[in-house]
Design a protein around this motif. Structure first.
Motif, short mmCIF file in Angstrom:
data_model
loop_
_atom_site.label_atom_id
_atom_site.label_comp_id
_atom_site.label_asym_id
_atom_site.label_seq_id
_atom_site.Cartn_x
_atom_site.Cartn_y
_atom_site.Cartn_z
N GLU A 100 0.83 -1.21 0.00
CA GLU A 100 0.00 0.00 0.00
C GLU A 100 0.86 1.26 0.00
OE1 GLU A 100 -3.43 0.13 -0.08
OE2 GLU A 100 -3.39 -2.04 -0.36
N ARG A 126 2.11 0.72 -6.90
CA ARG A 126 1.73 -0.65 -7.28
C ARG A 126 2.71 -1.22 -8.31
NH1 ARG A 126 -1.98 -2.55 -11.25
NH2 ARG A 126 -2.89 -4.53 -10.63
N ASP A 172 -3.67 -7.76 -8.90
CA ASP A 172 -4.69 -7.41 -7.90
C ASP A 172 -5.14 -8.64 -7.11
OD1 ASP A 172 -4.69 -4.72 -8.54
OD2 ASP A 172 -6.29 -4.92 -10.03
#
Length: 182
Positions: free
Chosen positions: A5, A9, A54
């Protein structure tokens, strides 16, 4: 590594992929036994992993997850190559992939210890290993280059290998003791 986080990414993916790339390529090459095809499949695997990033759960083993995805990419490649005779059937491919992962995990630990142990060698010992294993010279060539006898080079090589093995065994023993005590 910082939480996924807290960093970009793309940067997180890149770090994880680069850290696992040799393992991924090793599995691909073991399954297809063709370097050019393995390099193409590695590229496809990287793209697929990015698409599925993801789905990766932070805190889990990225390499293990990536190797599972890699298996499916290799299977898809195999299906696209049906006209080309392949050395393995799909069932054999799965068995080989399972075996690769079972063997590869402990080897990753040994590789980490090897890096630490290599740093503990003398400059001369590291130079010898670089000469033989990176530059690909023979013992005879190395002896000539270093102006030493073959016997001297063999003795230094034996001593170096013994030190590395002992060092790795010490590290592995500590790791085993820690896992037993927890």
């Amino acid at each position: 590594m910082r939480d996924l986080e807290s960093i970009d990414r793309g940067e997180a993916f890149t770090r994880l992929f680069i850290a696992s790339e040799k393992r991924i390529f090793g599995l691909i090459f073991a399954l297809v036994q063709d370097r050019v095809a393995a390099e193409d499949i590695l590229q496809e695997t990287g793209a697929r992993l990015w698409q599925k990033f993801d789905e990766f759960e932070e805190g889990t083993d990225f390499a293990a997850w990536a190797l599972q995805v890699t298996r499916f990419v290799v299977l898809e490649w195999r299906r696209s190559q049906r006209r080309v005779p392949l050395p393995l059937e799909d069932e054999e491919l799965h068995a080989l992939a399972d075996t690769y992962q079972d063997v590869e995990e402990p080897l990753a630990s040994v590789r980490a210890h090897l890096d630490e142990c290599l740093e503990k060698l003398s400059d001369r010992q590291r130079a010898l290993l670089r000469c033989l294993y990176v530059e690909g010279r023979t013992v005879v060539e190395t002896a000539s280059l270093w102006n030493r006898s073959r016997r001297t080079i063999h003795k230094l090589l034996r001593k170096t290998k013994e030190q590395l093995l002992a060092c790795i065994a010490r590290h592995s023993g500590r790791e085993l003791q820690q896992s037993i005590s927890t």
